[in-house]
Design a protein around this motif. Structure first.
Motif, PDB file in Angstrom:
ATOM      1  N   ASP A 153       0.845  -1.188   0.000  1.00 14.37           N
ATOM      2  CA  ASP A 153       0.000   0.000   0.000  1.00 14.37           C
ATOM      3  C   ASP A 153       0.889   1.250   0.000  1.00 14.37           C
ATOM      4  O   ASP A 153       1.462   1.619   1.022  1.00 14.37           O
ATOM      5  CB  ASP A 153      -0.902  -0.023   1.239  1.00 14.37           C
ATOM      6  N   SER A 155      -0.026   4.286  -0.240  1.00 13.42           N
ATOM      7  CA  SER A 155      -0.632   5.442   0.434  1.00 13.42           C
ATOM      8  C   SER A 155      -0.045   5.646   1.832  1.00 13.42           C
ATOM      9  O   SER A 155       0.022   6.770   2.331  1.00 13.42           O
ATOM     10  CB  SER A 155      -2.148   5.262   0.531  1.00 13.42           C
ATOM     11  N   GLN A 178       6.362  -3.787   5.683  1.00 13.07           N
ATOM     12  CA  GLN A 178       5.484  -4.403   4.683  1.00 13.07           C
ATOM     13  C   GLN A 178       6.223  -5.449   3.846  1.00 13.07           C
ATOM     14  O   GLN A 178       5.628  -6.407   3.357  1.00 13.07           O
ATOM     15  CB  GLN A 178       4.916  -3.325   3.751  1.00 13.07           C
TER      16      GLN A 178
END
Length: 259
Positions: A153, A155, A178
């Motif tokens: 992700d 964002s 991540q």
């Protein structure tokens, strides 16, 4: 909807085809007789013989040194390469070049490395094998981490930068967590690939050292023995353990990333 049982036959036949030779090898490693092909009874004596063979033990230690060293280098460089490819370039050519060492024939890569080491007058030894294994393993690590980055992700990284965090802090606090499952999976893949790699090590190790696959090759030229079966069974156990540990660590990493 109930599926016809006949459809399961090809599925299980595929597994039999995959693992029957390995099962035979493991069973024959417990053979009490001298033959590698006729089972005379259950015994652990060949594992004891292995523990007393200094040449095999030296080869095992060298293999673990090479696998550990090359895995560390390949994991760091492969992760950096994957992040660079995903975040700073969008070139299909660069992607293809990054994966090229993974698809090149081992023989081509081995000869190329040997010529390169000769050109820069690098004395061959364990460290030259570490560098060689790191080179081709790096491509596998980059591929695995690159795949992980595709589903990450972005964002969260943008939010981190909007809140004033620099690129390094964003990478360490947001991106790296991540990527942890992919990095762990890539590292274990690199370790297992190095563990039983023969061709590149044979060309780049010189005359004074031997890794375990080279020791096995020199032994098998005179015929397969139960001792070699026992040695192969131990390597199988190490690889199996690495795969299970990788799955476990990957699951833990995914859980923490979701938290």
């Amino acid at each position: 909807m109930r599926r016809p049982k006949l459809l399961y036959v090809p599925f299980w036949l595929s597994y039999v085809f995959l693992y029957l030779p390995i099962a035979v090898l493991v069973i024959m490693s417990f053979n009490s007789g001298e033959s590698a092909y006729t089972f005379d009874g259950f015994s652990l004596k060949w594992y004891g013989v292995l523990a007393e063979d200094e040449r095999i033990l030296d080869g095992l230690v060298n293999t673990l040194i090479v696998a550990t060293g090359s895995t560390v280098i390949a994991t760091v460089l492969g992760t950096m390469m994957a992040v660079g490819l995903a975040r700073f370039t969008k070139s299909k050519i660069m992607d293809a070049l990054a994966l090229m060492p993974a698809v090149l024939p081992d023989l081509v890569l081995a000869i190329g490395l040997l010529v390169f080491y000769g050109t820069i007058q690098l004395t061959l030894g364990l460290y030259s094998v570490v560098l060689a294994h790191a080179l081709f393993s790096m491509a596998f690590v980059a591929a695995v981490v690159r795949t992980r980055l595709t589903g990450a992700d972005t964002s969260l990284e943008e939010a981190s930068r909007d809140l004033g965090a620099g690129p390094v802090v964003t990478f360490m606090k947001v991106t790296l967590p991540q990527l942890t499952p992919g990095i762990v999976a890539g590292a274990l893949l690199a370790f297992t690939l190095s563990l039983d790699e023969f061709v590149i090590a044979y060309f780049t190790i010189g005359n004074n050292e031997q890794t375990l696959p080279i020791v096995i090759y020199s032994m098998i030229r005179f015929g397969v023995t139960p001792k070699i079966n026992a040695l192969a069974a131990i390597l199988l156990l190490v690889s199996f353990t690495a795969v299970i540990a990788g799955q476990r660590l990957t699951k833990i990493g995914e859980s923490r990333a979701q938290d």
